[in-house]
Design an enzyme around this catalytic site. Structure first.
Site, mmCIF file in Angstrom:
data_model
loop_
_atom_site.group_PDB
_atom_site.id
_atom_site.type_symbol
_atom_site.label_atom_id
_atom_site.label_comp_id
_atom_site.label_asym_id
_atom_site.label_seq_id
_atom_site.Cartn_x
_atom_site.Cartn_y
_atom_site.Cartn_z
ATOM 1 C CB SER A 1 37.608 39.348 34.589
ATOM 2 O OG SER A 1 37.149 38.387 35.506
ATOM 3 C CB THR A 2 33.873 43.176 34.869
ATOM 4 O OG1 THR A 2 34.699 44.329 34.613
ATOM 5 C CG2 THR A 2 32.525 43.636 35.373
ATOM 6 C CG ASN B 1 47.432 42.349 33.404
ATOM 7 O OD1 ASN B 1 47.426 42.118 34.608
ATOM 8 N ND2 ASN B 1 46.776 43.356 32.877
ATOM 9 C CB CYS C 1 43.290 46.922 33.100
ATOM 10 S SG CYS C 1 44.516 47.947 33.930
ATOM 11 C CD GLU D 1 45.210 48.908 42.955
ATOM 12 O OE1 GLU D 1 45.747 48.931 41.837
ATOM 13 O OE2 GLU D 1 45.051 47.861 43.614
ATOM 14 C CD GLU E 1 41.860 49.716 40.667
ATOM 15 O OE1 GLU E 1 41.465 49.985 39.511
ATOM 16 O OE2 GLU E 1 42.019 50.583 41.537
ATOM 17 C CB THR F 1 36.582 37.284 38.862
ATOM 18 O OG1 THR F 1 36.770 36.430 37.747
ATOM 19 C CG2 THR F 1 36.995 36.543 40.117
#
Ligand code: NAD
Length: 478
Positions: A231-232, A156, A286, A459, A252, A234
């Site tokens: 993604s959560t 993204n 996100c 981050e 993240e 992965t």
């Protein structure tokens, strides 16, 4: 079009891997699709397992010299990277629009953000601290690099995500292998290629895969840290595979951000902000607003305002002047969002948009949905697309409970004419960031990170930098 001759045609550019300072063809190639047309517009190198091994070996070999260089020297090289990106802003922005679909102005903001983030990280430091000192000795606290960092990114915001991983990892003294998402590899390849003229060989390497090399990186015994955005689902695999060698991980992950609009909010003022934070990047953020809770007394008016804004959107190719919303980035996401759309049509009332555009590319109209139950997929799951549910509440405690009723915890926001009242509500929300009267704003001074299954670690800012270090205590007796 930029004056730089290299930009004349991105398709003519040879997008290659960078391993040990050398541009190399891939073991295979990968076609990259422009989501505004649905057609291949470039081809790039794709690595195999052997090239992944070479990239990790190069990063490992480069680590001793790089980590021993004074931080001030590494800072200078980061500043050169930031300046080099600034010089080629137009080229990177155009390429970003072509591979992600976002409007050119958004792509320019993304490149500027990456320039600024790289600079901001470069200005940080990792000072040694004396924790204790007396006639018997002293205790010294240092923050030392970890080794080889694997940086894995989503599609993204390829350059934003890169800029939150590569600069802090390098400043701290680590070496890096970056792997972008297979549908958006080009800006990352170009960035790393550009850095080959600035950094010593092996310090920054890039491989491209087709969703088949991520686990080989995260399991690799010579990788010390994985910094991952995706993604959560992965993220859970990354965490499991990192366990084998007790790697450090920063995750993240996904979100399902709620916005709670209190009963005193000024709708004329906030509706455009809420709409913007929900639909930015076609909802593929996100921390996009993914659910809006509005008090009974203002529910109809808010639905009306949001649908008015959705109907004004100019959906089209991001390279065309006037476009305010681009396509979904890839076919899989396009199909996934259509499932949410079907769910919205069945369970709720679609008051704006609601259709797939009958043209090439992955276009879905910005869609506002009202009167949808909390157990609908569109409310419970992360839609990651331009389909926004608006939900009604009458008791603010109920709105807070519903906002918190999710495994995600990335961002959220509270909107009110009385910011202090909103602050009290904000303190009851379980997410890594809670905004008041705004949403989406992330500052380079950070930190930024998720609660619950939106990940862990942060981050940006000093905290983001320190994620790439290990504390070393030297306890000395005289
Ligand atoms: P994804 O998890 O499918 O892919 C992300 C990256 O992981 C890609 O590079 C992919 O190739 C790689 N990958 C795939 N399988 C892997 C494996 N087994 N091991 C290691 N890596 C693997 O996610 P996506 O669809 O590309 O991105 C969208 C998701 O990212 C959304 O959930 C979004 O919320 C999240 N996201 C989070 C943030 C944040 O800062 N929290 C930022 C942007 C996106």
């Amino acid at each position: 079009m930029s004056a730089n001759p290299k930009v004349q045609s991105e398709t003519a550019h040879q997008f290659q891997l960078l391993i040990n300072g050398r541009r190399v063809a891939g073991a295979a190639t990968l076609d990259v699709i422009n989501p505004a047309t649905g057609k291949v517009f470039a081809t790039c190198a794709r690595a195999d397992r052997a090239q992944l091994e070479e990239a990790v070996a190069a990063a490992k070999a480069a680590f001793p010299a790089w980590s021993q260089r004074p931080l001030a020297e590494r800072r200078e090289l980061l500043l050169q990277m930031s300046a080099a990106l600034a010089e080629r802003l137009a080229e990177f922005a155009r390429l970003t629009t072509q591979e992600t679909g976002k409007p050119l102005a958004s792509a320019e903001r993304e490149v500027k953000g990456a320039i600024g983030l790289t600079r901001a990280y470069a200005m940080l430091d990792l000072p040694t601290k004396i924790i204790k000192q007396n006639e018997h000795g002293r205790v010294v606290r240092q923050q030392v690099p970890l080794g080889v960092v694997a940086a894995i990114t989503a599609w993204n915001f390829p350059l934003t995500l890169l800029a939150n991983k590569v600069p802090p990892a390098l400043l701290a003294g680590n070496t890096v292998v970056i792997k972008p998402a297979p549908t958006t590899p080009l800006a990352t390849l170009l960035f790393v290629e550009m850095c080959a003229d600035i950094l010593p060989p092996g310090v920054l390497n890039v491989i491209v895969d087709q969703n088949d090399l991520g686990s080989a990186l995260t399991e690799h015994p010579d990788v010390a840290k994985v910094t991952f955005t995706g993604s959560t689902a992965t993220g859970k695999k990354v965490m499991a595979s990192a366990a084998g060698t007790v790697k450090r991980v920063t995750l993240e992950l996904g979100g399902n951000d709620a916005a709670i609009v209190l009963d005193d909010a000024n709708l004329q003022e906030i509706a455009p902000k809420i709409y913007g934070a929900a639909m930015h990047n076609s909802g593929q953020v996100c921390i996009a607003i993914k659910r809006v809770y509005v008090h009974d007394s203002q529910y109809d008016a808010m639905c009306h305002e949001l649908s008015k804004l959705a109907k004004q959107a100019v959906v089209g190719d991001g390279l065309e002047a006037g476009t305010t919303m681009g396509p979904l980035q890839n076919r899989a996401q396009f199909e996934k969002v259509q499932e949410f759309l079907a769910d919205a049509h069945t369970k709720g009332k679609v008051i704006a948009g609601g259709k797939v555009l009958q043209r090439h590319g992955y276009f879905i109209e910005p869609t506002i949905v009202r009167d949808i139950p909390d157990d609908a997929r569109l409310v419970r799951e992360e839609q990651f697309g331009p389909v926004l549910p608006v939900l009604r509440y009458s008791d603010v405690n109920d709105a807070i409970a519903r906002a918190n009723s999710t495994e995600y915890g990335l961002g959220s926001s509270v909107w009110s004419a009385n910011a202090e009242r909103a602050f009290d509500v904000a303190q009851q929300i379980g997410s890594g960031t809670v905004w008041v009267n705004k949403h989406l704003e992330v500052a380079p001074e950070g930190p930024f990170g998720g609660a619950k299954q939106s990940g862990f670690g942060v981050e940006m800012g000093q905290d983001g930098l320190e994620e790439f270090t290990q504390v070393r205590i030297i306890n000395l007796s005289k």
